[in-house]
Scaffold this motif. Structure first.
Motif, PDB file in Angstrom:
ATOM      1  N   ILE A   3     -55.829  46.252  55.353  1.00 59.28           N
ATOM      2  CA  ILE A   3     -55.633  47.085  54.163  1.00 59.28           C
ATOM      3  C   ILE A   3     -55.738  48.565  54.538  1.00 59.28           C
ATOM      4  N   CYS A   4     -56.705  48.896  55.389  1.00 60.56           N
ATOM      5  CA  CYS A   4     -56.832  50.283  55.864  1.00 60.56           C
ATOM      6  C   CYS A   4     -55.589  50.712  56.637  1.00 60.56           C
TER       7      CYS A   4
ATOM      8  N   THR B 202     -64.772  31.583  60.656  1.00 61.14           N
ATOM      9  CA  THR B 202     -64.211  32.920  60.831  1.00 61.14           C
ATOM     10  C   THR B 202     -65.144  33.964  60.236  1.00 61.14           C
ATOM     11  N   PRO B 203     -66.197  34.340  60.917  1.00 60.43           N
ATOM     12  CA  PRO B 203     -67.118  35.336  60.393  1.00 60.43           C
ATOM     13  C   PRO B 203     -66.487  36.697  60.226  1.00 60.43           C
ATOM     14  N   SER B 204     -65.380  36.969  60.915  1.00 63.53           N
ATOM     15  CA  SER B 204     -64.735  38.288  60.852  1.00 63.53           C
ATOM     16  C   SER B 204     -63.519  38.295  59.930  1.00 63.53           C
ATOM     17  N   ASP B 205     -63.352  37.226  59.136  1.00 60.41           N
ATOM     18  CA  ASP B 205     -62.152  37.121  58.303  1.00 60.41           C
ATOM     19  C   ASP B 205     -62.075  38.243  57.283  1.00 60.41           C
ATOM     20  N   MET B 206     -63.183  38.521  56.567  1.00 59.33           N
ATOM     21  CA  MET B 206     -63.188  39.587  55.570  1.00 59.33           C
ATOM     22  C   MET B 206     -62.949  40.940  56.219  1.00 59.33           C
ATOM     23  N   THR B 207     -63.598  41.192  57.348  1.00 59.31           N
ATOM     24  CA  THR B 207     -63.402  42.452  58.066  1.00 59.31           C
ATOM     25  C   THR B 207     -61.956  42.607  58.507  1.00 59.31           C
ATOM     26  N   GLN B 208     -61.357  41.497  58.940  1.00 66.07           N
ATOM     27  CA  GLN B 208     -59.964  41.527  59.380  1.00 66.07           C
ATOM     28  C   GLN B 208     -59.040  41.945  58.242  1.00 66.07           C
TER      29      GLN B 208
ATOM     30  N   LEU C  68     -44.978  45.292  56.475  1.00 60.72           N
ATOM     31  CA  LEU C  68     -45.379  44.079  57.194  1.00 60.72           C
ATOM     32  C   LEU C  68     -46.890  43.882  57.138  1.00 60.72           C
ATOM     33  N   SER C  69     -47.647  44.971  57.228  1.00 62.97           N
ATOM     34  CA  SER C  69     -49.105  44.864  57.118  1.00 62.97           C
ATOM     35  C   SER C  69     -49.503  44.333  55.752  1.00 62.97           C
ATOM     36  N   LEU C  70     -48.865  44.857  54.709  1.00 65.32           N
ATOM     37  CA  LEU C  70     -49.154  44.392  53.351  1.00 65.32           C
ATOM     38  C   LEU C  70     -48.769  42.928  53.188  1.00 65.32           C
ATOM     39  N   LEU C  71     -47.664  42.529  53.813  1.00 63.47           N
ATOM     40  CA  LEU C  71     -47.228  41.134  53.748  1.00 63.47           C
ATOM     41  C   LEU C  71     -48.262  40.201  54.379  1.00 63.47           C
ATOM     42  N   PHE C  72     -48.823  40.600  55.511  1.00 61.57           N
ATOM     43  CA  PHE C  72     -49.847  39.778  56.160  1.00 61.57           C
ATOM     44  C   PHE C  72     -51.129  39.735  55.329  1.00 61.57           C
ATOM     45  N   VAL C  73     -51.453  40.837  54.651  1.00 59.94           N
ATOM     46  CA  VAL C  73     -52.630  40.834  53.782  1.00 59.94           C
ATOM     47  C   VAL C  73     -52.453  39.836  52.642  1.00 59.94           C
TER      48      VAL C  73
ATOM     49  N   LEU D 118     -56.811  50.994  64.313  1.00 59.09           N
ATOM     50  CA  LEU D 118     -56.999  49.916  63.333  1.00 59.09           C
ATOM     51  C   LEU D 118     -56.265  48.647  63.762  1.00 59.09           C
ATOM     52  N   TYR D 119     -55.037  48.803  64.254  1.00 56.26           N
ATOM     53  CA  TYR D 119     -54.294  47.627  64.725  1.00 56.26           C
ATOM     54  C   TYR D 119     -54.971  47.006  65.942  1.00 56.26           C
ATOM     55  N   ALA D 120     -55.539  47.839  66.814  1.00 57.88           N
ATOM     56  CA  ALA D 120     -56.245  47.307  67.987  1.00 57.88           C
ATOM     57  C   ALA D 120     -57.478  46.508  67.564  1.00 57.88           C
ATOM     58  N   VAL D 121     -58.236  47.045  66.598  1.00 62.12           N
ATOM     59  CA  VAL D 121     -59.401  46.321  66.076  1.00 62.12           C
ATOM     60  C   VAL D 121     -58.948  45.023  65.407  1.00 62.12           C
TER      61      VAL D 121
END
Length: 238
Positions: free
Chosen positions: A25-26, A14-20, A101-106, A191-194
């Protein structure tokens, strides 16, 4: 079992894991900004009635209205505030829900993706699709609601009353606070689309990782089974 033996390392899963994670968070932060702007936009449009909030009463506040005009301003402010209330309550609930919910997934995605339940990754993928579409729709509905309220007779009479006393900024145009709500809402949708794109990549990488691992393990078992299946040479003597 070293993962590099079967095609690629865990670092390549998962090279994009950190970016995800950074994108999510944003999204939490922009949800908070939308929430603040929704409340601020409402307060800025409350007019002279907002001066009565806190320790100062409406009558004691420094205002240019007297007598009948003062009563009209109070009534019009109250009516206008009640008309905008559904948009405020709906916006606050919407932002809090998606932000939480976003914070929960983070928080739940602190482990490497290949160690997370696949249902969690699929749920995150679906959530971000809903967030991207939902925010675009929500921004459109919010602006439509604000414009509808501002086109009412209550707002027009209120604008004229304030304008007579020099408060031309209290008008029926879409205010800066409402424009900020729309701006941060669109940024959140992006951000959600990315995040949806990155999570989709993560799902593909994790699936490929497990396929490579299973293939390697199958080949390894075949290699171990090979010597056992080799027939003994009848000419061989001990």
């Amino acid at each position: 079992m070293p993962s590099h033996r079967f095609g690629f390392s865990l670092a390549q899963v998962t090279p994009s894991d950190m970016t995800q994670s950074i994108v999510l968070i944003c999204a939490v932060l922009t949800n908070a900004l939308v929430l603040i702007c929704v409340v601020a936009a409402h307060m800025s449009q409350m007019g002279m009635s907002a001066m009565g909030m806190g320790g100062t009463s409406f009558i004691d506040a420094i205002i240019p209205f007297e007598g009948v005009e003062l009563q009209q301003v109070r009534e019009l402010d109250m009516q206008y505030g009640q008309m905008r209330a559904p948009g405020v309550y709906g916006g606050v609930a919407f932002c809090l829900t998606f932000g939480a919910l976003s914070l929960l997934f983070v928080v739940s995605s602190t482990k490497p993706p290949h160690m997370l339940p696949r249902k969690l990754l699929i749920g995150q993928f679906a959530f971000q699709i809903i967030g991207a579409v939902g925010y675009v729709v929500a921004v459109g509905l919010y602006l439509h609601f604000v414009i509808s309220v501002n086109s009412t007779d209550v707002c027009v009479r209120r604008e004229r009353l304030y304008a007579r006393n020099g408060y031309t900024w209290m008008n029926c145009s879409v205010g800066g606070g409402d424009a900020a709500v729309a701006l941060f809402g669109i940024i959140t949708a992006i951000l959600y689309a990315v995040g949806t794109f990155l999570t989709g990549q993560t799902l593909q990488d994790v699936s490929r990782y497990f396929k490579e691992r299973d293939r390697y393990e199958a080949e390894r078992r075949e290699q171990l089974r090979g010597p056992l299946k080799t027939p003994l040479d009848p000419d061989t003597y001990v």
